[in-house]
Design a protein around this motif. Structure first.
Motif, PDB file in Angstrom:
ATOM      1  N   LEU A   1      25.545 -16.918   4.421  1.00  0.00           N
ATOM      2  CA  LEU A   1      24.431 -16.666   3.471  1.00  0.00           C
ATOM      3  C   LEU A   1      24.305 -17.708   2.598  1.00  0.00           C
ATOM      4  N   VAL A   2      22.757 -18.286   2.767  1.00  0.00           N
ATOM      5  CA  VAL A   2      22.718 -19.236   1.934  1.00  0.00           C
ATOM      6  C   VAL A   2      21.492 -18.740   0.903  1.00  0.00           C
ATOM      7  N   LYS A   3      21.962 -18.809  -0.444  1.00  0.00           N
ATOM      8  CA  LYS A   3      21.278 -18.221  -1.645  1.00  0.00           C
ATOM      9  C   LYS A   3      20.362 -19.156  -2.128  1.00  0.00           C
ATOM     10  N   ARG A   4      19.025 -18.695  -2.136  1.00  0.00           N
ATOM     11  CA  ARG A   4      18.099 -19.498  -3.045  1.00  0.00           C
ATOM     12  C   ARG A   4      17.365 -19.021  -3.850  1.00  0.00           C
ATOM     13  N   GLU A   5      16.153 -19.157  -4.178  1.00  0.00           N
ATOM     14  CA  GLU A   5      15.115 -18.716  -5.072  1.00  0.00           C
ATOM     15  C   GLU A   5      14.489 -17.567  -5.046  1.00  0.00           C
ATOM     16  N   SER A   6      14.611 -16.953  -3.751  1.00  0.00           N
ATOM     17  CA  SER A   6      13.866 -15.578  -3.474  1.00  0.00           C
ATOM     18  C   SER A   6      14.831 -14.307  -3.897  1.00  0.00           C
TER      19      SER A   6
ATOM     20  N   MET B   1       8.355 -13.349  -7.002  1.00  0.00           N
ATOM     21  CA  MET B   1       9.616 -13.340  -6.211  1.00  0.00           C
ATOM     22  C   MET B   1      10.775 -14.033  -7.021  1.00  0.00           C
ATOM     23  N   PRO B   2      11.853 -13.590  -7.372  1.00  0.00           N
ATOM     24  CA  PRO B   2      12.540 -12.337  -7.120  1.00  0.00           C
ATOM     25  C   PRO B   2      12.290 -11.188  -8.094  1.00  0.00           C
ATOM     26  N   ASP B   3      11.422 -11.572  -9.179  1.00  0.00           N
ATOM     27  CA  ASP B   3      11.389 -10.476 -10.130  1.00  0.00           C
ATOM     28  C   ASP B   3      10.705  -9.153  -9.747  1.00  0.00           C
ATOM     29  N   ASP B   4       9.758  -9.291  -9.088  1.00  0.00           N
ATOM     30  CA  ASP B   4       9.130  -8.040  -8.627  1.00  0.00           C
ATOM     31  C   ASP B   4      10.020  -7.457  -7.207  1.00  0.00           C
ATOM     32  N   ILE B   5       9.851  -8.442  -6.241  1.00  0.00           N
ATOM     33  CA  ILE B   5      10.482  -8.095  -4.904  1.00  0.00           C
ATOM     34  C   ILE B   5      11.421  -9.286  -4.602  1.00  0.00           C
ATOM     35  N   ALA B   6      12.650  -9.064  -4.044  1.00  0.00           N
ATOM     36  CA  ALA B   6      13.544 -10.091  -3.750  1.00  0.00           C
ATOM     37  C   ALA B   6      13.659  -9.962  -2.092  1.00  0.00           C
ATOM     38  N   ILE B   7      13.653 -11.207  -1.514  1.00  0.00           N
ATOM     39  CA  ILE B   7      13.584 -11.210  -0.215  1.00  0.00           C
ATOM     40  C   ILE B   7      15.005 -12.116   0.318  1.00  0.00           C
ATOM     41  N   VAL B   8      15.329 -11.518   1.422  1.00  0.00           N
ATOM     42  CA  VAL B   8      16.544 -12.315   2.086  1.00  0.00           C
ATOM     43  C   VAL B   8      15.963 -12.090   3.708  1.00  0.00           C
ATOM     44  N   GLY B   9      15.999 -13.584   4.081  1.00  0.00           N
ATOM     45  CA  GLY B   9      15.472 -13.827   5.709  1.00  0.00           C
ATOM     46  C   GLY B   9      16.582 -14.123   6.583  1.00  0.00           C
TER      47      GLY B   9
ATOM     48  N   LYS C   1       0.762  -1.230  -0.115  1.00  0.00           N
ATOM     49  CA  LYS C   1       0.066  -0.110  -0.083  1.00  0.00           C
ATOM     50  C   LYS C   1       1.068   1.214  -0.022  1.00  0.00           C
ATOM     51  N   ASP C   2       1.844   1.367   0.790  1.00  0.00           N
ATOM     52  CA  ASP C   2       2.768   2.386   1.006  1.00  0.00           C
ATOM     53  C   ASP C   2       3.703   2.886  -0.220  1.00  0.00           C
ATOM     54  N   HIS C   3       4.439   1.561  -0.552  1.00  0.00           N
ATOM     55  CA  HIS C   3       5.425   1.857  -1.732  1.00  0.00           C
ATOM     56  C   HIS C   3       5.383   0.776  -2.702  1.00  0.00           C
ATOM     57  N   ASN C   4       5.281   1.337  -4.081  1.00  0.00           N
ATOM     58  CA  ASN C   4       5.254   0.381  -5.311  1.00  0.00           C
ATOM     59  C   ASN C   4       6.507   0.271  -5.925  1.00  0.00           C
ATOM     60  N   ASP C   5       7.456   0.928  -5.301  1.00  0.00           N
ATOM     61  CA  ASP C   5       8.842   0.893  -5.831  1.00  0.00           C
ATOM     62  C   ASP C   5       9.825  -0.026  -5.264  1.00  0.00           C
ATOM     63  N   VAL C   6       9.474  -0.607  -4.119  1.00  0.00           N
ATOM     64  CA  VAL C   6      10.463  -1.419  -3.332  1.00  0.00           C
ATOM     65  C   VAL C   6      10.574  -2.721  -3.993  1.00  0.00           C
TER      66      VAL C   6
END
Length: 344
Positions: A334-339, A270-278, A240-245
């Motif tokens: 860092l464990v790299k995966r599909e996100s 994910m990850p095309d629109d938004i990439a995530i690292v946990g 809602k707040d940010h469409n550019d993240v």
């Protein structure tokens, strides 16, 4: 049936109580034949040593207290396994208490463990803990105390931690390296040191890459940094707040999985629109779709290391040797995966 005593074994064999006691402890001044007779009869009669009497004599309870924020959590479950694996080797019983992220409950649990005269205490602080008088009282009574994961830097005791700031920096840098330009952060509650350090690592990575820090991109998990629902709620608010993240560093995997569930529901790719690292590397992070890139936090090793340090301090005090507090920092990966996208 009443417990069998050393006196009863002695009367059966017509020997002294002292000889029975020595035989059970393999003293060299008792003959092998007598030892065999005593041990066989003790086994037949199901003799069990009186733990209370032993504790009075040795001034040890052979128990330690463990206070953690939550038990049903991958990271803390791993920590518990690590602690118990070492405690069993040394003949220690572990009393496990859950603070439910409550400062008041944590204080009561410290009092409970002290009243039970445990030999030492391991603790990961509740999110609500801002006053440390209860911990300083433990130290003032010369009771070994080791903190792990969520710690207070000003409390003078040993600590087993990771470099949260460095790990968060690496996580955020990975998002930058894969092309993210506008990176948000779902952080934990305001008080825990690890939550603070992960936020500072995120912020520093942005500034080091000449990317502006925008406080509106930081979302606090008000209900705690381990809430699946909090992840969903923050994901909804972010959209809602940010469409550019185009990237998010999230404080724990459970929050990240909540966010990913919401993004999947709303058709965010994910990850095309938004990439995530946990952060933590739960089992679930490897089975959700897409699989989650995350920081591997060594919970089992942290538990083992925390107990070993506590045990060392228990023995140092018993032998009247000086205790040197240590800050033990464990490595993360860092464990790299599909996100997240691959580095271009």
């Amino acid at each position: 049936m009443k417990p069998v005593t050393l006196k009863q074994i002695a009367e059966h064999l017509n020997i002294s109580v002292t000889t029975v006691s020595k035989a059970l402890k393999d003293y060299p001044d008792v003959s092998p034949k007598t030892k065999a007779l005593v041990k066989e009869l003790a086994k037949t009669l199901n003799y069990k040593p009186n733990a209370f009497a032993v504790n009075l004599r040795t001034k040890e309870s052979k128990t330690i207290g463990l206070i953690i924020p939550v038990i049903v959590h991958h990271f803390f479950s791993s920590v518990i396994k690590g602690i118990i694996s070492q405690a069993e080797k040394k003949g220690y019983l572990v009393i496990i208490l859950q603070s439910n992220e409550s400062y008041e409950l944590e204080k009561k649990q410290i009092d409970l463990l002290m009243s039970h005269r445990v030999d030492g205490i391991l603790i990961s602080l509740a999110n609500g803990t801002a006053n440390f008088n209860h911990l300083n009282e433990v130290i003032a009574q010369d009771k070994p105390l080791v903190m792990f994961d969520k710690i207070a830097k000003i409390v003078k005791c040993s600590k087993v931690i990771i470099d949260d700031r460095k790990a968060a920096y690496i996580a955020t840098q990975h998002l930058i390296d894969t092309g993210c330009k506008r990176i948000a952060h779902f952080r934990g509650a305001l008080l825990p040191q690890n939550s603070i350090d992960r936020f500072l690592g995120y912020k520093k990575a942005l500034l080091d890459n000449n990317m502006p820090y925008d406080p509106s991109l930081v979302y606090i998990c008000e209900c705690g940094d381990m809430s699946f629902e909090e992840g969903k709620k923050n994901a909804q608010q972010l959209l809602k707040d940010h469409n550019d993240v185009d990237g998010i560093f999230i404080n724990t995997d459970l929050v990240a999985i909540g966010a990913m569930t919401e993004f999947n529901k709303q058709g965010v790719k994910m990850p095309d629109d938004i990439a995530i690292v946990g952060f933590s590397n739960w089992f679930m992070s490897s089975v959700i779709s897409p699989t989650l890139t995350t920081i591997d936090q060594p919970g089992y090793l942290m538990g083992k290391t925390a107990f070993k340090q506590l045990y060392k301090e228990i023995k140092q005090r018993k032998n009247n040797k000086p205790v040197v507090f240590k800050d033990i920092v464990l490595d993360t990966d860092l464990v790299k995966r599909e996100s997240t996208k691959t580095v271009s």
